[in-house]
Design a protein around this motif. Structure first.
Motif, short mmCIF file in Angstrom:
data_model
loop_
_atom_site.label_atom_id
_atom_site.label_comp_id
_atom_site.label_asym_id
_atom_site.label_seq_id
_atom_site.Cartn_x
_atom_site.Cartn_y
_atom_site.Cartn_z
N ASN A 177 4.48 -5.72 -1.49
CA ASN A 177 3.18 -5.55 -0.85
C ASN A 177 3.27 -5.68 0.66
O ASN A 177 2.62 -4.94 1.39
N THR A 178 4.10 -6.61 1.12
CA THR A 178 4.27 -6.75 2.57
C THR A 178 4.81 -5.46 3.16
O THR A 178 4.33 -4.98 4.19
N ALA A 179 5.80 -4.89 2.47
CA ALA A 179 6.37 -3.62 2.96
C ALA A 179 5.27 -2.56 3.04
O ALA A 179 5.17 -1.83 4.04
N ILE A 180 4.44 -2.50 2.00
CA ILE A 180 3.36 -1.50 2.02
C ILE A 180 2.40 -1.75 3.16
O ILE A 180 1.99 -0.83 3.86
N TYR A 181 2.07 -3.05 3.39
CA TYR A 181 1.17 -3.34 4.52
C TYR A 181 1.77 -2.86 5.82
O TYR A 181 1.08 -2.27 6.65
N ILE A 182 3.07 -3.11 5.98
CA ILE A 182 3.71 -2.69 7.23
C ILE A 182 3.61 -1.18 7.39
O ILE A 182 3.24 -0.66 8.45
N ILE A 183 3.92 -0.47 6.29
CA ILE A 183 3.84 0.99 6.36
C ILE A 183 2.41 1.45 6.68
O ILE A 183 2.19 2.32 7.52
N MET A 217 -0.02 4.22 -2.26
CA MET A 217 0.14 2.94 -1.58
C MET A 217 -1.21 2.26 -1.41
O MET A 217 -1.35 1.06 -1.65
N ILE A 218 -2.21 3.06 -0.98
CA ILE A 218 -3.52 2.45 -0.76
C ILE A 218 -4.12 1.98 -2.08
O ILE A 218 -4.76 0.93 -2.15
N ASN A 219 -3.87 2.74 -3.16
CA ASN A 219 -4.48 2.40 -4.44
C ASN A 219 -3.76 1.30 -5.19
O ASN A 219 -4.24 0.84 -6.22
N LYS A 220 -2.59 0.93 -4.72
CA LYS A 220 -1.80 -0.04 -5.47
C LYS A 220 -2.57 -1.34 -5.65
O LYS A 220 -3.30 -1.78 -4.77
N LYS A 221 -2.41 -1.90 -6.83
CA LYS A 221 -3.08 -3.16 -7.12
C LYS A 221 -2.60 -4.22 -6.16
O LYS A 221 -1.42 -4.30 -5.84
N GLY A 222 -3.52 -5.04 -5.67
CA GLY A 222 -3.12 -6.14 -4.80
C GLY A 222 -3.14 -5.80 -3.33
O GLY A 222 -2.98 -6.68 -2.49
N LYS A 235 6.92 -12.57 -8.97
CA LYS A 235 5.85 -12.74 -7.99
C LYS A 235 6.37 -12.51 -6.58
O LYS A 235 5.73 -11.86 -5.76
N ARG A 236 7.57 -13.07 -6.35
CA ARG A 236 8.12 -12.95 -5.01
C ARG A 236 8.42 -11.48 -4.70
O ARG A 236 8.11 -10.96 -3.64
N ASN A 237 9.01 -10.79 -5.70
CA ASN A 237 9.31 -9.37 -5.50
C ASN A 237 8.06 -8.58 -5.15
O ASN A 237 8.05 -7.73 -4.27
N ARG A 238 6.99 -8.90 -5.92
CA ARG A 238 5.75 -8.17 -5.68
C ARG A 238 5.23 -8.44 -4.28
O ARG A 238 4.77 -7.55 -3.59
N ALA A 239 5.34 -9.72 -3.85
CA ALA A 239 4.87 -10.08 -2.51
C ALA A 239 5.66 -9.31 -1.46
O ALA A 239 5.09 -8.77 -0.49
N ILE A 240 6.98 -9.21 -1.66
CA ILE A 240 7.80 -8.46 -0.70
C ILE A 240 7.36 -7.00 -0.67
O ILE A 240 7.16 -6.41 0.39
#
Lengths: 285, 511
Positions: free
Chosen positions: A15-21, B301-306, A8-13
């Motif tokens: 996703n955060t990276a993707i948000y930043i990008i 990236m946009i399509n990724k789940k979550g 879960k933590r890995n996924r959160a990290i």
């Protein structure tokens, strides 16, 4: 720590990276537009300067756009061209793609191959000839508006690919059922197929309406040197030439905003249809 | 076909994926002599078939005349007579009208232009000084003596030829009509009335009704101009030969010879052409694939789940499609210029002393146009790839995950092959589209820095060079030659890719 929580933590990290990008991407893609908007309100200098946020805000550039330049005339020209083109080009494209997709006749393959080959010639190879033909009809310089409309829509039938792809997806059995009921081919088109084709018609109208706003090549050549025949692209381009840019830079930004805002609003409203058209067209090739 | 596997195909199936591509490319290359032979045969067949068709038509026409009644025989001279005499008034009148118009056109107009098409014995427009008495005073006056105009002659000449071909076709149609009508009457049936003819416009002949206008438009505004421009490539039409004051002539293959003479060093036309062709291909490659992969990445990236706010991210990118390119690209171009925002900002803050050569150094400029093109193209590719990515069956990923494949493996084993398979044709069209991507280059750099001969610049594509040769240099003959060469290059690339592609398609690796 359990394994599940580490995943879960890995996924959160991640996703955060993707948000930043994604935020970064958004910023990069929006920067030019934000800059144009900010600079259009700058009063203190018409030059290119080393900062973005104006020191003195005001509508000076917008007012000058209408009082001290032919911008209104260019805008009107482009709007007329775009509206006419939206109607005429849509008609041409629909007729061509409908015939190629839903009617079977001798020479259909030949016609498609011929257009494929014609499409491989660079578009403005024949610019000079077109100019000469239009000139002999009095449709250049001051008469550039009807001339441009003619150039845009006359051979637009060659851009039939996307809408043909759409028509191909409508089942043939619909036509056949209508034919059995005694409908003529015209009635099949008018009463059965066209009502189903709203998305592709909207897509075609939208692209046909937007294209003239961005055309510089033909517009500059056909309206050559006559300001009253310019469209917005040619007009605004002339403000960024070497000897004009220092006096007109901020006015260019203001003009750009006035062109971009209405088109963007229209586009965003019809975005759904545009996306459908683009994706459908690309997948079918 | 499926039940027989040749040795070649068996070998192919044993290979890994990159090797398969190489294999099919290699096969394509060693097959070239064979293909050329086939091409020659095909061309031969076309000629043979054409000859046979002409012979067939000629015999048919002759037999129609020999076996036909007097109505048919008169129709050979007076088009539509047969139809009129047999009661098909509408058809008859249309045929007759067409013939009258055609004859009048040729006599009054077309014949004159056709005769001048050789460009022999033409006179240019000149002005002569003559003394005239104006209001009692003798004055020297320039009076213009109008002569011929090559361009006009070419345009009307080609129009006349097209018209003649139309006439021959219609005449043949008229003969066929008569034969058909005779047959129908002989078998005791009724001919179609004018009313039936009118009805068929919206029914049996509906394709002609819908196609008439688009095809006419294409013929007049695309086909005829292209024919004329190809003709210009065989003349010496340029700034020194601009009708009506300086006429041009036919020069045969002289312009093309210029293209293939590798003479003195780097300043020749051919050297510049080679340089720009190379850059055009490099540009098209990078422009296509950088957009493709980055666009796919953004879409994934946009399509990724979550990930939330999918619509917002997509909307921001789509926004940039809406705004006309000439605004955004011109602005970006000025932003990076020597006097522009970026350089001024950096100099004002003491980061650099002299302006960065974004557009003045050839390498910088070339990298810049490719980078900025990413900014232009990624939103489109994001849209396109989003649709395709969503269509990949999710059970493929699921089973891969169960087998222990990590995301990178999944990408290379599932996503990428699927994407290539579906968007292969699109990649080809976008490659050739990028070769002719006028807007990005012209609005960003205008082709600068101009360090090559024939006023070509380092970032010029062939197409922008063509534009400059036409508009600024008035060197129409060279522009025409370049245009034809662009066509040849695009055609060859399309042909090659289409030939290699099917073997890639058969793979269906993602199954």
């Amino acid at each position: 720590m359990s394994k599940v929580s580490s995943i879960k933590r890995n996924r959160a990290i991640g996703n955060t990276a993707i948000y930043i990008i994604l935020v970064l991407i958004s910023v990069i893609w929006l920067i030019p537009f934000v800059f144009i908007l900010l600079q259009s309100f700058r009063v203190e200098s018409t030059w290119q300067v080393g900062y973005v946020i104006p020191k003195q805000w005001g509508f000076k550039n917008y007012i000058e756009l209408f009082t001290q330049s032919s911008f209104f005339n260019w805008y009107k020209n482009t709007l007329i061209i775009a509206l006419c083109n939206a109607v005429l080009q849509t008609m041409m494209v629909m007729m061509m793609s409908y015939a190629l997709s839903r009617l079977r006749f001798k020479g259909r393959k030949l016609l498609m191959n011929a257009m494929l080959i014609l499409g491989m010639f660079p578009g403005f190879l024949s610019m000079i000839i077109l100019y000469y033909i239009l000139k002999s009809m009095g449709l250049t310089q001051a008469g550039a508006v009807p001339g441009l409309i003619l150039v845009y829509f006359a051979s637009s039938g060659m851009g039939y690919y996307v809408s043909k792809g759409f028509f191909d997806t409508i089942p043939k059995s619909l036509d056949e059922a209508a034919r059995v009921d005694g409908a003529t081919r015209f009635q099949v088109m008018y009463k059965v197929i066209l009502p189903l084709s709203k998305p592709i018609i909207i897509y075609t109208v939208l692209t046909a309406f937007m294209a003239p706003w961005a055309d510089y090549i033909f517009a500059s050549y056909i309206a050559f040197g006559t300001s009253s025949g310019y469209n917005v692209a040619v007009g605004l381009y002339s403000w960024l030439t070497k000897d004009m840019i220092n006096d007109y830079y901020t006015r260019f930004c203001a003009g750009g905003v006035l062109i971009a805002v209405p088109i963007t609003i229209l586009f965003m409203c019809l975005q759904k249809y545009y996306v459908e058209g683009v994706t459908g067209g690309a997948v079918k090739g | 076909m499926a039940d027989r596997i040749t040795d070649k195909e068996l070998k192919y199936l044993h290979l890994s994926k990159p090797a398969r591509l190489l294999f099919s490319v290699w096969n394509f290359i060693i097959d070239i002599p064979n293909k050329i032979w086939h091409l020659i045969c095909a061309i031969g067949r076309v000629f043979k078939n054409f000859g046979l068709a002409v012979a067939r038509e000629a015999t048919d026409i002759f037999l129609t005349f020999k076996n036909g009644d007097w109505k048919t025989k008169i129709s050979f001279v007076v088009m539509g007579f047969g139809s009129l005499a047999r009661g098909q008034i509408l058809r008859g009148i249309l045929f007759l009208l067409f013939e009258i118009v055609f004859i009048m056109y040729i006599v009054l107009f077309g014949g004159y232009w056709l005769g001048k098409l050789t460009f022999n014995n033409l006179t240019a427009t000149t002005s002569v000084k003559t003394t005239q008495v104006v209001a009692g005073i003798e004055m020297e006056v320039d009076s213009v003596i109008y002569g011929d105009n090559n361009l006009q002659i070419m345009i009307y000449g080609v129009l006349t030829i097209v018209f003649i071909l139309c006439f021959i076709y219609t005449w043949r149609l008229n003969v066929k009509q008569n034969k058909l009508s005779e047959q129908i009457l002989r078998s005791g049936k009724k001919l179609k009335s004018s009313k039936d003819d009118l009805k068929s416009v919206l029914d049996d002949q509906f394709h002609k009704t819908v196609l008439a206008l688009p095809v006419l438009g294409i013929v007049i505004f695309t086909v005829i101009p292209i024919i004329l421009m190809i003709m210009v490539a065989f003349t010496n039409y340029d700034y020194n030969h601009t009708p009506p004051t300086n006429l041009f002539e036919w020069v045969g293959f002289e312009n093309f010879n210029q293209l293939f003479t590798w003479g003195n060093g780097t300043s020749t036309f051919s050297a510049t052409f080679g340089e720009l062709l190379t850059w055009t291909l490099v540009w098209a490659f990078f422009a296509t694939f950088s957009n493709y992969f980055l666009g796919m990445l953004v879409a994934m990236m946009i399509n990724k789940k979550g990930i939330r706010l999918k619509k917002l991210w997509r909307g921001i990118l789509v926004l940039t499609i809406a705004i006309p390119q000439f605004i955004s690209l011109l602005y970006v171009s000025k932003m990076f210029s020597d006097e522009g925002l970026i350089n001024r900002f950096l100099i004002n803050n003491g980061v650099i002393q002299t302006a960065l050569p974004f557009w003045t150094d050839p390498t910088w400029a070339r990298v810049m146009v490719i980078v900025i093109n990413i900014w232009v193209g990624v939103p489109y590719l994001m849209l396109i790839t989003t649709g395709v990515l969503m269509n990949i069956p999710s059970d493929l990923y699921e089973s891969a995950r169960i087998d222990g494949a990590n995301p990178v493996q999944q990408y290379f084993k599932i996503t990428l092959p699927y994407m290539f398979f579906v968007t292969g044709p699109y990649l080809l069209t976008s490659f050739t589209g990028n070769m002719n991507n006028f807007n990005v280059i012209y609005l960003l750099t205008g082709g600068a820095p101009y360090t090559l001969s024939n006023s070509a610049g380092r970032t010029d594509l062939l197409i922008t060079w063509l534009y400059r040769l036409t508009v600024t240099n008035n060197d129409y003959k060279l522009a025409a030659v370049i245009g034809i060469m662009v066509f040849v290059v695009v055609a060859v690339i399309s042909l090659v890719v289409y030939n290699v592609l099917p073997s890639m398609k058969n793979e269906e690796d993602f199954q």
